[in-house]
Design a protein around this motif. Structure first.
Motif: not given
Ligand SMILES: C[S@@+](CC[C@H](N)C(=O)[O-])C[C@H]1O[C@@H](n2cnc3c(N)ncnc32)[C@H](O)[C@@H]1O
Length: 224
Positions: A34, A55, A57-59, A80-82, A85, A107, A121-122, A126-127
């Motif tokens: 990353r 943040e 979706g912080c992964g 984050d939803i994961d 992670k 989500s 951040v990225d 995904l949505l």
């Molecule tokens: C490419 S990773 C980026 C992680 C982190 N922001 C970074 O820059 O390293 C995308 C992240 O978005 C999360 N994600 C996907 N859909 C999401 C949602 N609906 N709400 C929150 N997080 C979500 C995934 O689980 C994943 O951890």
């Protein structure tokens, strides 16, 4: 005009990566990947130097950790939803104190503000576009009066970079399943800026992809 960004981590970047020194190898590889692939420094520079930062979706939490390490006056929360992670992010944040914390959220959820900044951040790609727009509205509603929304995403231009990015995301999301999601929707920056403008926010756009294969770009939106 695009900004050239360095890949070598600065002192705060090195400190953030060190938080994962005892994480399992795949997690360490992921966070180093990353750092190498995403220009975090200009994104962190767009954040206020102090206050509560969210943040979404912080992964594994690398960007949140970097934001917390670049200013002791920031208090950073990553969601984050994961669950897996977030569990690794929580281990990395142990001993950091109250300035860095991580929680699992469903989500589309934005924890209650007021936030000095909400940063993506990225994640938004995904949505589906309609859900991205709804989430941005939710984030705008949770901002402090002088708060900002910061979005780091991939541009749809130039086309060759966008095609390379789509190919790589297909492998990462649909084949290797490294990231939660089943499809992606890269929204043109002008369109996203239009959504933010309809929310009453003034948006600045910056390309941050000079010298990089991916079409990284940044939107910074505040009340003016
Ligand atoms: C490419 S990773 C980026 C992680 C982190 N922001 C970074 O820059 O390293 C995308 C992240 O978005 C999360 N994600 C996907 N859909 C999401 C949602 N609906 N709400 C929150 N997080 C979500 C995934 O689980 C994943 O951890």
């Amino acid at each position: 005009m695009s900004t050239r960004t360095r890949r070598r981590p600065d002192a705060a970047g090195r400190a953030a990566l060190r938080l994962y020194a005892h994480a399992p190898l795949p997690v360490r590889a992921h966070v180093h990947g990353r750092w190498w692939s995403a220009p975090f420094a200009p994104v962190v520079a767009a954040l206020p130097p102090s206050g509560r930062i969210l943040e979404v979706g912080c992964g594994h939490g690398l960007f949140s950790a970097y934001a917390a390490l670049t200013s002791a006056d920031r208090s950073v929360v990553g969601v984050d939803i994961d669950e897996s992670k977030i569990a690794h992010a929580q281990v990395a944040a142990q001993g950091f104190g109250s300035g860095l914390s991580f929680t699992v959220e469903p989500s589309g959820a934005v924890p209650p503000g007021p936030w000095a900044a909400v940063v993506f951040v990225d994640v938004l790609y995904l949505l589906p576009a309609a859900e991205q727009r709804r989430l941005l509205a939710e984030a705008a509603g949770s901002l402090a009066p002088d708060g900002v929304i910061v979005v780091k995403e991939m541009d749809t231009r130039p086309r060759w970079k966008a095609r390379w990015n789509t190919w790589q995301e297909t492998v990462s999301v649909k084949v290797l399943r490294l990231t939660a999601g089943s499809s992606f929707d890269f929204v043109e920056p002008g369109e996203m800026a239009g959504w933010l403008s309809e929310l009453g926010l003034v948006t600045r756009h910056e390309r941050i992809d000079r010298g990089r294969l991916h079409p990284h770009h940044l939107l910074i939106a505040g009340r003016g």
